[in-house]
Design an enzyme around this catalytic site. Structure first.
Site, PDB file in Angstrom:
ATOM      1  CE  LYS A  65      -5.056   2.369   0.667  1.00 57.15           C
ATOM      2  NZ  LYS A  65      -4.643   2.264  -0.735  1.00 57.15           N
TER       3      LYS A  65
ATOM      4  CE1 TYR B  63      -6.415  -0.568   2.816  1.00 60.36           C
ATOM      5  CE2 TYR B  63      -7.805   1.067   3.878  1.00 60.36           C
ATOM      6  CZ  TYR B  63      -7.392   0.404   2.733  1.00 60.36           C
ATOM      7  OH  TYR B  63      -7.932   0.734   1.506  1.00 60.36           O
TER       8      TYR B  63
ATOM      9  CG  ASN C  18      -1.995  -1.021   1.180  1.00 61.00           C
ATOM     10  OD1 ASN C  18      -1.992  -1.888   0.319  1.00 61.00           O
ATOM     11  ND2 ASN C  18      -2.921  -0.970   2.109  1.00 61.00           N
TER      12      ASN C  18
ATOM     13  CB  SER D  63      -8.486   4.852   1.983  1.00 60.51           C
ATOM     14  OG  SER D  63      -9.581   4.515   2.800  1.00 60.51           O
TER      15      SER D  63
HETATM   16  N1  LIG Z   1     -12.689  -1.492  -1.461  1.00 57.46           N
HETATM   17  C1  LIG Z   1     -12.662  -0.447  -0.654  1.00 57.46           C
HETATM   18  O1  LIG Z   1     -13.545  -0.273   0.226  1.00 57.46           O
HETATM   19  C2  LIG Z   1     -11.577   0.587  -0.804  1.00 57.46           C
HETATM   20  C3  LIG Z   1     -11.756   1.825  -0.152  1.00 57.46           C
HETATM   21  C4  LIG Z   1     -10.756   2.785  -0.238  1.00 57.46           C
HETATM   22  C5  LIG Z   1      -9.606   2.525  -0.977  1.00 57.46           C
HETATM   23  N2  LIG Z   1      -9.463   1.319  -1.599  1.00 57.46           N
HETATM   24  C6  LIG Z   1      -8.224   1.094  -2.336  1.00 57.46           C
HETATM   25  O2  LIG Z   1      -8.522   0.844  -3.693  1.00 57.46           O
HETATM   26  C7  LIG Z   1      -7.473   0.066  -4.279  1.00 57.46           C
HETATM   27  C8  LIG Z   1      -8.071  -1.102  -5.055  1.00 57.46           C
HETATM   28  O3  LIG Z   1      -8.685  -1.962  -4.139  1.00 57.46           O
HETATM   29  P1  LIG Z   1      -9.970  -2.869  -4.476  1.00 57.46           P
HETATM   30  O4  LIG Z   1     -10.988  -2.550  -3.477  1.00 57.46           O
HETATM   31  O5  LIG Z   1     -10.285  -2.788  -5.919  1.00 57.46           O
HETATM   32  O6  LIG Z   1      -9.374  -4.304  -4.088  1.00 57.46           O
HETATM   33  P2  LIG Z   1      -9.261  -5.670  -4.943  1.00 57.46           P
HETATM   34  O7  LIG Z   1      -8.758  -6.681  -3.973  1.00 57.46           O
HETATM   35  O8  LIG Z   1     -10.519  -5.942  -5.661  1.00 57.46           O
HETATM   36  O9  LIG Z   1      -8.129  -5.336  -6.018  1.00 57.46           O
HETATM   37  C9  LIG Z   1      -6.785  -5.105  -5.627  1.00 57.46           C
HETATM   38  C10 LIG Z   1      -5.875  -5.571  -6.750  1.00 57.46           C
HETATM   39  O10 LIG Z   1      -4.509  -5.315  -6.337  1.00 57.46           O
HETATM   40  C11 LIG Z   1      -3.751  -6.471  -6.698  1.00 57.46           C
HETATM   41  N3  LIG Z   1      -2.571  -6.594  -5.845  1.00 57.46           N
HETATM   42  C12 LIG Z   1      -2.550  -6.806  -4.498  1.00 57.46           C
HETATM   43  N4  LIG Z   1      -1.278  -6.957  -4.101  1.00 57.46           N
HETATM   44  C13 LIG Z   1      -0.500  -6.844  -5.199  1.00 57.46           C
HETATM   45  C14 LIG Z   1       0.910  -6.923  -5.420  1.00 57.46           C
HETATM   46  N5  LIG Z   1       1.773  -7.175  -4.427  1.00 57.46           N
HETATM   47  N6  LIG Z   1       1.392  -6.756  -6.686  1.00 57.46           N
HETATM   48  C15 LIG Z   1       0.528  -6.526  -7.701  1.00 57.46           C
HETATM   49  N7  LIG Z   1      -0.808  -6.451  -7.556  1.00 57.46           N
HETATM   50  C16 LIG Z   1      -1.304  -6.612  -6.317  1.00 57.46           C
HETATM   51  C17 LIG Z   1      -4.694  -7.639  -6.504  1.00 57.46           C
HETATM   52  O11 LIG Z   1      -4.228  -8.800  -7.197  1.00 57.46           O
HETATM   53  C18 LIG Z   1      -5.996  -7.077  -7.045  1.00 57.46           C
HETATM   54  O12 LIG Z   1      -6.104  -7.292  -8.429  1.00 57.46           O
HETATM   55  C19 LIG Z   1      -6.567  -0.342  -3.117  1.00 57.46           C
HETATM   56  O13 LIG Z   1      -5.444   0.519  -3.058  1.00 57.46           O
HETATM   57  C20 LIG Z   1      -7.439  -0.129  -1.907  1.00 57.46           C
HETATM   58  O14 LIG Z   1      -6.686   0.102  -0.729  1.00 57.46           O
HETATM   59  C21 LIG Z   1     -10.431   0.358  -1.547  1.00 57.46           C
END
Ligand SMILES: NC(=O)c1ccc[n+]([C@@H]2O[C@H](COP(=O)([O-])OP(=O)(O)OC[C@H]3O[C@@H](n4cnc5c(N)ncnc54)[C@H](O)[C@@H]3O)[C@@H](O)[C@H]2O)c1
Length: 271
Positions: free
Chosen positions: A156, A152, A108, A139
């Protein structure tokens, strides 16, 4: 910025918000989008779907763990060979798992810094590049620490602090830095969140508190990311939460939080 005919790289673009962001970029006419993700089968499936919808050569998948300096650097180079005119980087890859906190900090935060520095090396005017845009996915947990997921939230905070610092060099680098703060979004990242918390945090507390946050579909976040790339000025930080339209936020100077120490002491005395 017009997205039409631009080239982009999206980390974590095989699933969730990242995949829908890639799709949105292509819908807005991006010439080619490179997905960098560690999940090989999802990446291959994602690109097959995108090629079917948008045509050959519009999407490419590179299997890569962004926490590995060697892998990320080599795959960034490969992405530049595929798209020499790289214009946009979306640092989106992320995980939520307090039990694996060191890995979470690596994915992250460290990988966001690494991706940003790699992109500045290739796109930066100070290195002979033509400038571009980097969007970092933070986030709302940065703006309002969610106590149940403190590590987490910390990663962020780091992403936003880094973005707001490095934006100051845009004049020299020609690279615009943007940040988005999504609220809770229905993706696999937040599924079974109780099981991903530290062992002293009651599952009951998590089950009670977190559902109070409004959720939204990943499409809403992907649309906001693309709108931010199109409209955001350097340093723009947007919130997208509860399926409402996005809005910009400004982090106030810390002096506005000033509390005279005497007031605190008085409060302590009063119990
Ligand atoms: N879902 C939520 O509520 C939320 C809220 C705020 C921020 N976010 C942020 O949004 C972003 C996307 O998250 P999401 O909700 O789509 O999650 P998700 O799990 O659906 O997708 C995350 C993707 O990142 C990839 N990934 C993880 N570790 C990796 C690594 N070491 N190397 C390469 N790829 C890697 C995974 O394979 C996956 O395809 C993240 O940064 C997350 O912190 C999500």
């Amino acid at each position: 910025m017009q997205i039409k005919d631009k080239c982009a790289l999206v980390t974590g673009g095989a699933n969730g918000i990242g995949f829908l962001c890639v799709k949105q970029l292509l819908e807005h006419g991006a010439k080619c989008v490179v997905i960098v993700d560690q999940e090989k089968s999802s990446g291959i499936d994602a690109v097959a779907k995108l090629i079917k919808e948008f045509g050959k050569d519009r999407a490419v998948f590179l299997a890569c763990d962004v926490t590995s300096e060697v892998e990320f650097t080599a795959n960034f180079k490969r992405a530049i060979e595929i798209c020499p005119e790289l214009d946009i980087l979306v640092n989106n890859a992320g995980i939520l798992n307090e039990k694996r906190w060191e890995l979470m900090i690596d994915v992250n935060y460290r990988a966001v810094v690494r991706g940003t520095l790699l992109a500045l090396d290739y796109m930066g005017k100070h290195k002979g590049g033509k400038g571009g845009t980097i969007l970092n996915v933070a986030s709302i947990t940065r703006l309002n620490t969610v106590e149940e997921i403190p590590i987490y939230s910390g990663t962020k905070s780091a992403v936003l602090g880094f973005s707001l610092g490095i934006k100051s060099f845009c004049e020299k680098t020609g690279v615009r830095i943007l940040a988005i703060c999504p609220g809770f979004t229905s993706t696999s990242l937040v599924s079974e969140i109780q099981k991903k918390c530290l062992d002293f945090i009651d599952e009951e507390r998590v089950s009670e508190t977190l559902p109070k946050y409004p959720t939204q579909p990943a499409e809403t976040v992907a649309e906001a990311i693309v709108e931010l790339i199109e409209k955001g000025e350097n340093g723009a930080t947007w919130v997208i939460e509860g399926n409402e339209p996005p809005y910009a936020v400004q982090i106030p100077h810390y002096s506005t939080f000033r509390i005279p120490i005497e007031t605190l002491l008085l409060h302590q005395c009063l119990g």
